[in-house]
Design a protein around this motif. Sequence first.
Motif, mmCIF file in Angstrom:
data_model
loop_
_atom_site.group_PDB
_atom_site.id
_atom_site.type_symbol
_atom_site.label_atom_id
_atom_site.label_comp_id
_atom_site.label_asym_id
_atom_site.label_seq_id
_atom_site.Cartn_x
_atom_site.Cartn_y
_atom_site.Cartn_z
ATOM 1 N N ALA A 139 -11.918 25.420 2.053
ATOM 2 C CA ALA A 139 -13.136 24.984 2.750
ATOM 3 C C ALA A 139 -14.320 24.892 1.799
ATOM 4 O O ALA A 139 -15.096 23.926 1.843
ATOM 5 C CB ALA A 139 -13.441 25.946 3.900
ATOM 6 N N ARG B 215 -16.412 21.334 0.770
ATOM 7 C CA ARG B 215 -17.761 21.234 1.299
ATOM 8 C C ARG B 215 -18.550 20.175 0.558
ATOM 9 O O ARG B 215 -18.446 20.122 -0.646
ATOM 10 C CB ARG B 215 -18.432 22.603 1.146
ATOM 11 C CG ARG B 215 -19.679 22.777 1.904
ATOM 12 C CD ARG B 215 -20.235 24.140 1.593
ATOM 13 N NE ARG B 215 -20.881 24.689 2.752
ATOM 14 C CZ ARG B 215 -21.328 25.906 2.849
ATOM 15 N NH1 ARG B 215 -21.144 26.746 1.873
ATOM 16 N NH2 ARG B 215 -21.946 26.303 3.921
ATOM 17 N N GLU C 137 -15.227 18.329 5.824
ATOM 18 C CA GLU C 137 -14.316 19.270 6.456
ATOM 19 C C GLU C 137 -13.011 19.276 5.673
ATOM 20 O O GLU C 137 -12.525 18.225 5.257
ATOM 21 C CB GLU C 137 -14.037 18.880 7.914
ATOM 22 C CG GLU C 137 -15.225 19.078 8.811
ATOM 23 C CD GLU C 137 -14.904 18.965 10.295
ATOM 24 O OE1 GLU C 137 -13.710 18.932 10.665
ATOM 25 O OE2 GLU C 137 -15.860 18.921 11.077
ATOM 26 N N CYS C 138 -12.455 20.439 5.470
ATOM 27 C CA CYS C 138 -11.119 20.541 4.885
ATOM 28 C C CYS C 138 -10.119 20.611 6.023
ATOM 29 O O CYS C 138 -10.490 20.841 7.179
ATOM 30 C CB CYS C 138 -10.994 21.769 3.986
ATOM 31 S SG CYS C 138 -10.799 23.336 4.886
ATOM 32 N N CYS C 139 -8.852 20.427 5.703
ATOM 33 C CA CYS C 139 -7.818 20.580 6.720
ATOM 34 C C CYS C 139 -6.485 20.868 6.053
ATOM 35 O O CYS C 139 -6.288 20.571 4.873
ATOM 36 C CB CYS C 139 -7.715 19.357 7.624
ATOM 37 S SG CYS C 139 -7.363 17.802 6.788
ATOM 38 N N TYR D 276 -12.125 15.722 10.857
ATOM 39 C CA TYR D 276 -10.956 15.822 9.994
ATOM 40 C C TYR D 276 -9.807 15.068 10.639
ATOM 41 O O TYR D 276 -9.736 14.927 11.859
ATOM 42 C CB TYR D 276 -10.566 17.276 9.716
ATOM 43 C CG TYR D 276 -9.769 17.940 10.808
ATOM 44 C CD1 TYR D 276 -8.375 17.981 10.746
ATOM 45 C CD2 TYR D 276 -10.394 18.534 11.901
ATOM 46 C CE1 TYR D 276 -7.637 18.586 11.745
ATOM 47 C CE2 TYR D 276 -9.667 19.149 12.896
ATOM 48 C CZ TYR D 276 -8.289 19.163 12.817
ATOM 49 O OH TYR D 276 -7.557 19.764 13.802
ATOM 50 N N HIS E 247 -8.893 23.930 9.832
ATOM 51 C CA HIS E 247 -9.922 23.032 9.308
ATOM 52 C C HIS E 247 -11.237 23.799 9.229
ATOM 53 O O HIS E 247 -11.329 24.935 9.688
ATOM 54 C CB HIS E 247 -10.043 21.743 10.135
ATOM 55 C CG HIS E 247 -10.754 21.891 11.442
ATOM 56 N ND1 HIS E 247 -10.155 22.419 12.567
ATOM 57 C CD2 HIS E 247 -12.021 21.571 11.806
ATOM 58 C CE1 HIS E 247 -11.022 22.400 13.568
ATOM 59 N NE2 HIS E 247 -12.162 21.903 13.133
ATOM 60 N N SER E 248 -12.222 23.167 8.626
ATOM 61 C CA SER E 248 -13.507 23.852 8.432
ATOM 62 C C SER E 248 -14.622 23.145 9.186
ATOM 63 O O SER E 248 -14.544 21.958 9.495
ATOM 64 C CB SER E 248 -13.858 23.909 6.943
ATOM 65 O OG SER E 248 -14.034 22.610 6.412
ATOM 66 N N PRO F 248 -18.191 22.899 7.901
ATOM 67 C CA PRO F 248 -19.002 23.245 6.728
ATOM 68 C C PRO F 248 -20.426 23.714 7.034
ATOM 69 O O PRO F 248 -20.984 24.495 6.275
ATOM 70 C CB PRO F 248 -19.030 21.952 5.908
ATOM 71 C CG PRO F 248 -17.852 21.183 6.375
ATOM 72 C CD PRO F 248 -17.652 21.549 7.808
ATOM 73 N N ALA G 26 -18.467 32.789 5.018
ATOM 74 C CA ALA G 26 -17.320 32.234 5.732
ATOM 75 C C ALA G 26 -16.874 33.156 6.848
ATOM 76 O O ALA G 26 -16.771 34.364 6.665
ATOM 77 C CB ALA G 26 -16.178 31.990 4.751
#
Length: 132
Positions: A17, A21, A24-26, A52, A80-81, A83, A114
């Motif tokens: 994540a 930034r 969004e990560c996944c 995402y 997922h994130s 951010p 986080a």
Amino acid sequence: MTIVLPRAVRRAIVAHAERERPRECCGFLVGSGSRVTHAVPMSNVAEGTTRYRLDDRGHIELRRLLREFRPPLAIVGVYHSHPAGAPVPSETDVAEAHYPEWIHVIVGLGSGRARLAAFRIAGGHAFAARCR
């Protein structure tokens, strides 16, 4: 409901994540039942920074790879994130959750540190899960 999410998996999700930034990560959560053993980072193929979408090819490739594992492993969820937000499912997250048996882990980076939270999402509702 309790989900086993080891410290190493949590650290891997948070690191992913932070690397992605402001996007969004996944990625996928791999394991067995409610026990997660691995976080598998994937490419976010969605446009923009507030959505995402997992890569379909990556999803299929991972499923093929997991068929070879003994003892068996499976995709048990997704992460997922958010951010700039909290680790709470958005309306879009709920609407696009197509696997009701999956665990959904969200990492929120909006509070300055986080925070992770886990959910089951089914029938248009998100149900919080306890992580240990």
